[in-house]
Enzyme design. Structure first.
Site, short mmCIF file in Angstrom:
data_model
loop_
_atom_site.label_atom_id
_atom_site.label_comp_id
_atom_site.label_asym_id
_atom_site.label_seq_id
_atom_site.Cartn_x
_atom_site.Cartn_y
_atom_site.Cartn_z
N LYS A 39 0.80 -1.23 0.00
CA LYS A 39 0.00 0.00 0.00
C LYS A 39 0.83 1.27 0.00
O LYS A 39 0.43 2.30 0.56
CB LYS A 39 -1.00 0.03 1.18
CG LYS A 39 -1.82 -1.21 1.38
CD LYS A 39 -2.35 -1.81 0.10
CE LYS A 39 -3.37 -0.94 -0.59
NZ LYS A 39 -3.77 -1.58 -1.91
N HIS B 30 7.20 -7.32 -2.32
CA HIS B 30 6.97 -6.85 -0.94
C HIS B 30 7.94 -7.54 0.03
O HIS B 30 7.82 -7.38 1.24
CB HIS B 30 5.54 -7.17 -0.50
CG HIS B 30 4.46 -6.47 -1.26
ND1 HIS B 30 4.52 -5.14 -1.58
CD2 HIS B 30 3.27 -6.91 -1.75
CE1 HIS B 30 3.42 -4.80 -2.25
NE2 HIS B 30 2.66 -5.86 -2.36
N SER C 281 -4.57 3.14 3.88
CA SER C 281 -4.81 2.52 2.59
C SER C 281 -5.07 1.02 2.76
O SER C 281 -5.97 0.44 2.15
CB SER C 281 -3.60 2.77 1.68
OG SER C 281 -3.79 2.20 0.42
N LYS D 50 -7.73 7.18 -3.13
CA LYS D 50 -7.62 8.64 -3.06
C LYS D 50 -6.33 9.14 -3.68
O LYS D 50 -6.29 10.20 -4.27
CB LYS D 50 -7.65 9.09 -1.60
CG LYS D 50 -9.02 9.13 -0.97
CD LYS D 50 -8.98 9.98 0.29
CE LYS D 50 -10.35 10.08 0.92
NZ LYS D 50 -10.29 10.79 2.22
#
Ligand code: A3P
Length: 289
Positions: free
Chosen positions: A46, A101, A131, A251
């Site tokens: 995220k 990740h 997030s 967003k």
């Protein structure tokens, strides 16, 4: 609703979503042979992973939009540790781009011995956590996040996919990759994407014209990516990712945590992160307050 035990795989102390990872995929990642001209964006979840899946092919190919318009992001710039890599690996053409990740210590031996480059993308952990909270609501393969307060505890304790944010950051900050690694923040990408693209292209040895930089910036903007069905996860069945619950490209701003954290939560979060990093030689690129 499935329990965390059913949804996660525990591998070397870290939780991996079973839907996208398996012991075989993690073995495949360990045995993966890096090439010297590969580049991998290493990102805590995220914090801008999918953004890098849009940016890297365009920087590497000089702004040809074909890959971002024809190949879904997960096949275009695959995750090193996910099941999908084995399926698409033979279709990747050099210079290959991947994302991961994984913490540094779980990177495959061939990465360490190759000359492949890493771009470490960091995002303010408060925004990454917000997030992630919404992502857990839209992702059918992740456990219900519970209340915001409960999710904050899980996040701070590292009981989330890929573990603690501080452990991830520490591992990459101590990587000793020298000039093979570059740090960039989500925040600097939001603030001035063309400048971030120049920094990335210089690091990758690409000499892009200002016109090409502006073109890439336009196609990697939040708005354009949100409308790109090859990048907004609308191709994924709703049972896995439900954009109606919360869009993946939600967003795309800096500081949304201020709309979510109470002053007590803010103090607790900041103090836990500071405590875990207090003996570190590096400093964070932003204030957590
Ligand atoms: P928000 O939920 O805060 O909007 P990841 O790809 O690592 O899962 O990160 C997802 C986060 O990156 C989401 O944050 C998403 O909106 C944001 N993101 C993706 N592309 C972006 C872009 N072009 N500009 C700004 N933010 C972007």
């Amino acid at each position: 609703m499935s329990s965390p035990e059913e949804l996660y795989l525990l591998y070397r102390g870290l939780l991996f979503p079973k839907e996208t990872h398996s012991l075989e995929s993690l073995k495949f990642a360990q045995e993966f042979t890096f090439r010297d001209d590969d580049v991998v964006a290493v990102v805590y979840p995220k914090s801008g992973t999918v953004w890098m899946q849009e940016i890297l092919p365009l920087v590497l190919n000089g702004g040809d939009l074909t890959p971002i318009h024809t190949i879904p992001n997960w096949d275009r710039v695959p995750w090193l540790e996910e099941k999908r890599l084995e399926v698409v690996v033979d279709k990747l053409t050099s210079p290959r781009a991947m994302v991961s990740h994984l913490p540094y210590h779980l990177m495959p031996p061939s990465f360490l011995t190759s000359k492949a480059k890493a771009i470490h993308v960091m995002r303010n952990p408060k925004d990454a956590m917000v997030s992630s909270y919404y992502f857990h609501q839209m992702a059918g393969f992740l456990p219900d996040p519970g209340t915001f307060d409960e999710f904050m505890d899980s996040f701070l304790e590292g009981k989330v996919m890929f573990g603690k944010w501080t452990d991830h950051v520490k591992s990459w900050k101590h990587s000793a990759l020298g000039d093979r690694i570059m740090d960039i923040t989500y925040e600097e990408m939001v603030q001035d994407l063309p400048a971030a693209l120049r920094k990335i292209s210089n690091f990758l040895g690409r000499d892009l014209s200002e016109e090409t930089i502006q073109k890439i910036a336009e196609h990697c903007s939040f708005k354009t990516m949100k409308d790109n069905r090859m990048s907004n996860f609308s191709l994924v069945p709703k049972m896995y990712l439900d954009n109606d619950k919360s869009p993946f490209l939600r967003k795309g701003v800096v500081g949304d945590w201020k709309n979510h954290f109470s002053s007590e939560q803010m103090a607790k979060f900041t103090s836990v992160i500071h405590k875990e990093l207090e003996n570190e030689s590096f400093t964070l690129p932003w204030s957590l307050d």
